[in-house]
Design a protein around this motif. Structure first.
Motif, PDB file in Angstrom:
ATOM      1  N   LEU A  12       0.844  -1.188   0.000  1.00 41.41           N
ATOM      2  CA  LEU A  12       0.000   0.000   0.000  1.00 41.41           C
ATOM      3  C   LEU A  12       0.882   1.242   0.000  1.00 41.41           C
ATOM      4  N   GLY A  13       0.700   2.093  -1.013  1.00 40.16           N
ATOM      5  CA  GLY A  13       1.524   3.287  -1.149  1.00 40.16           C
ATOM      6  C   GLY A  13       2.607   3.158  -2.191  1.00 40.16           C
ATOM      7  N   ALA A  36       0.812  -3.805   3.650  1.00 35.43           N
ATOM      8  CA  ALA A  36       1.226  -2.406   3.787  1.00 35.43           C
ATOM      9  C   ALA A  36       2.560  -2.260   4.487  1.00 35.43           C
ATOM     10  N   VAL A  58       0.174   6.693   0.380  1.00 30.90           N
ATOM     11  CA  VAL A  58      -0.743   5.716   0.981  1.00 30.90           C
ATOM     12  C   VAL A  58      -2.193   6.144   0.767  1.00 30.90           C
ATOM     13  N   ASP A  61      -3.421   5.301  -2.862  1.00 32.04           N
ATOM     14  CA  ASP A  61      -3.755   3.887  -3.072  1.00 32.04           C
ATOM     15  C   ASP A  61      -4.987   3.484  -2.270  1.00 32.04           C
ATOM     16  N   LEU A  62      -5.037   3.933  -1.012  1.00 29.81           N
ATOM     17  CA  LEU A  62      -6.152   3.554  -0.141  1.00 29.81           C
ATOM     18  C   LEU A  62      -7.479   4.064  -0.680  1.00 29.81           C
ATOM     19  N   CYS A  81      -0.077  -2.371   8.804  1.00 29.65           N
ATOM     20  CA  CYS A  81      -0.303  -0.947   8.550  1.00 29.65           C
ATOM     21  C   CYS A  81       0.828  -0.096   9.124  1.00 29.65           C
ATOM     22  N   THR A  83       3.762   0.303   7.837  1.00 33.62           N
ATOM     23  CA  THR A  83       5.024  -0.385   7.535  1.00 33.62           C
ATOM     24  C   THR A  83       5.382  -1.446   8.577  1.00 33.62           C
ATOM     25  N   VAL A  93      -3.404   4.648   9.474  1.00 30.15           N
ATOM     26  CA  VAL A  93      -4.131   4.246   8.263  1.00 30.15           C
ATOM     27  C   VAL A  93      -5.632   4.363   8.494  1.00 30.15           C
TER      28      VAL A  93
END
Length: 453
Positions: A12-13, A36, A58, A61-62, A81, A83, A93
């Motif tokens: 994610l991101g 993520a 992030v 993408d989210l 979430c 990282t 997140v």
């Protein structure tokens, strides 16, 4: 039973092509899942709580994944979430998701899973002998848990708990990458060998595609096989590229450990259906005798200033290996002098990495190298940033004028591309754990909350 699982990206991101996502959505997946985080980038995210990827990346993408979920009305599962999977990473997140929902008029039941481990709990497990080292794990002692930020890595069970509770969006702390994709199929009675192998194949999105990229894959899971299809235009899959991914982050490509058991791909077969699709059969899952959750920890070890330099003089290059130990002795004396004995040289680490003569292998280069030029990375690590910076100033100065016996007078030995050459890098962290907690239930180490968004 046929089930379609969409893995839109490897992280994610990291970004992905919207056309590839649209192809995945058009296929009507039963779940969207996305990783993520990871320990790949080192201990800083876990130690500091600062995500590797930016809020802007992030959020981009989210937003697309939440919109896709709204269109499909299927669960969206995101793990690790922030990282590292810290509790504050989950909250970060979740905050982005709430903002996106308000801006885009989206509505969903949100489930959060937290994986931070209190020191008292870990000390209790330690006292009972229920923390077991993995291969090459560091030796630990009880006080470590007080100074280390530790998370537990969840399997499918905490995620399944929220799926049963009807959550539309699940944001999890530290999670096995594969658990995100295996949770719903496993819950619906899919063959565990195929479900876990499918999950391993798509955990990094299209990393197993040719060429590898940040885009997505779609899996169709059947009773006795699964088909994995790449979604990006110009991308393809081969039996070899799919099979090769079982070696990614694993020493053994045939036996891949999970909290509840081991995926065995020894007898798996890989068959090209077409240029974009590979069919996989024959994997199996071996349940473990006892359930375990991996523990990951990181602690602050100091503050660092770095100096980047280079040299092209052949004589200097040849002399550096013998001059640098002499320089370190000089720096120890200089530290005592400059700080009037208030700083112990033993608390300071001054390290030179010579790129071009084996810095990556750290002195174990099998073949002697004869570089024409050399990159030099100097790191100064101290208990605080001010001390690290102060020491780095005379380290940089002295390193640029090392005494070369072949030359008379003052010589310039290292050239610096930046002025000033000292760059404060900030806090430095190290991993503290490579262990598992034993004798626990699958959800014991995790906390969940739900809310309507």
């Amino acid at each position: 039973m046929d089930m379609r699982i969409l893995a839109p990206t490897g992280a994610l991101g990291a970004g992905f092509d919207t056309a590839a996502l649209d192809r995945g959505v058009a296929a009507g997946p039963h779940v969207i899942a996305c990783d993520a985080g990871s320990t790949d980038s080192g201990p800083a995210a876990l130690g500091s709580g600062t995500p590797k990827l930016s809020a802007q990346a992030v959020t981009r993408d989210l937003r697309l994944l939440l919109q896709a979920r709204e269109t499909l009305q299927v669960p969206l599962i995101i793990g690790s979430c922030g990282t590292s999977g810290r509790d504050d990473g989950v909250d970060w997140v979740a905050g982005l998701a709430r903002t996106i929902a308000a801006e885009d008029n989206l509505h969903f039941k949100l489930g959060l899973i937290y994986s931070d481990q209190p020191a008292e709990r870990l000390q209790h497990l330690y006292d009972q002998g229920r923390i077991r080292p993995l291969a090459n794990a560091p030796v630990i002692e009880r006080k470590l848990f007080e100074r280390s930020h530790t998370v537990a890595m969840m399997g499918v069970e905490p995620i399944q708990e929220l799926l049963r509770d009807g959550c539309d969006v699940i944001l999890a702390g530290r999670a096995s990458d594969t658990a995100l994709f295996a949770a719903l199929p496993h819950l619906n009675g899919a063959d565990p060998g195929l479900a876990w192998h499918m999950a391993k194949t798509i955990e990094c999105g299209a990393a197993c595609a040719i060429p590898p990229d940040a885009n997505g894959l779609l899996v169709t899971l059947h009773d006795d096989h699964f088909d994995v299809t790449t979604l990006a235009e110009g991308s393809r899959l081969t039996p070899r590229s799919v099979a090769a991914h079982t070696l990614y982050e694993n020493a053994d490509p045939f036996h891949i450990a999970e909290p509840s058991g081991t995926l065995d791909t020894t007898h798996a077969t890989y068959e090209a259906v077409d240029e974009r699709t590979v069919r996989v059969r024959g994997s199996r899952y071996i349940e473990a005798d006892g359930y375990t959750n991996k523990l990951e920890g990181a602690e602050l070890v100091g503050y660092q200033t770095v100096i980047i330099g280079g040299v092209r003089d052949k004589v200097v290059i040849e002399r550096l290996p013998e001059l640098l130990p002499m320089a370190k002795k000089y720096f120890d004396a200089k530290i005592l002098d400059v700080f009037d004995g208030q700083v112990d040289p033993d608390t300071i680490d001054i390290n030179y990495r010579l790129y071009g003569t084996g810095a990556i292998l750290a002195g174990t280069e099998p073949t002697p190298l004869q570089p024409q030029e050399l990159g030099v990375l100097i790191t100064v690590t101290a208990p605080d940033q001010a001390t690290a910076h102060a020491i780095s100033t005379f380290v940089a100065h002295a390193s640029s004028h090392l005494p070369i016996p072949e030359y008379d007078g003052l010589v310039s030995t290292l050239a610096y591309p930046y002025s000033p050459p000292e760059i404060d890098r900030g806090p430095l962290y190290r991993f503290t754990l490579n262990h598992v907690a034993t004798g626990i239930t699958p959800t014991e180490l995790f906390r969940t909350t739900t809310e309507e968004v």
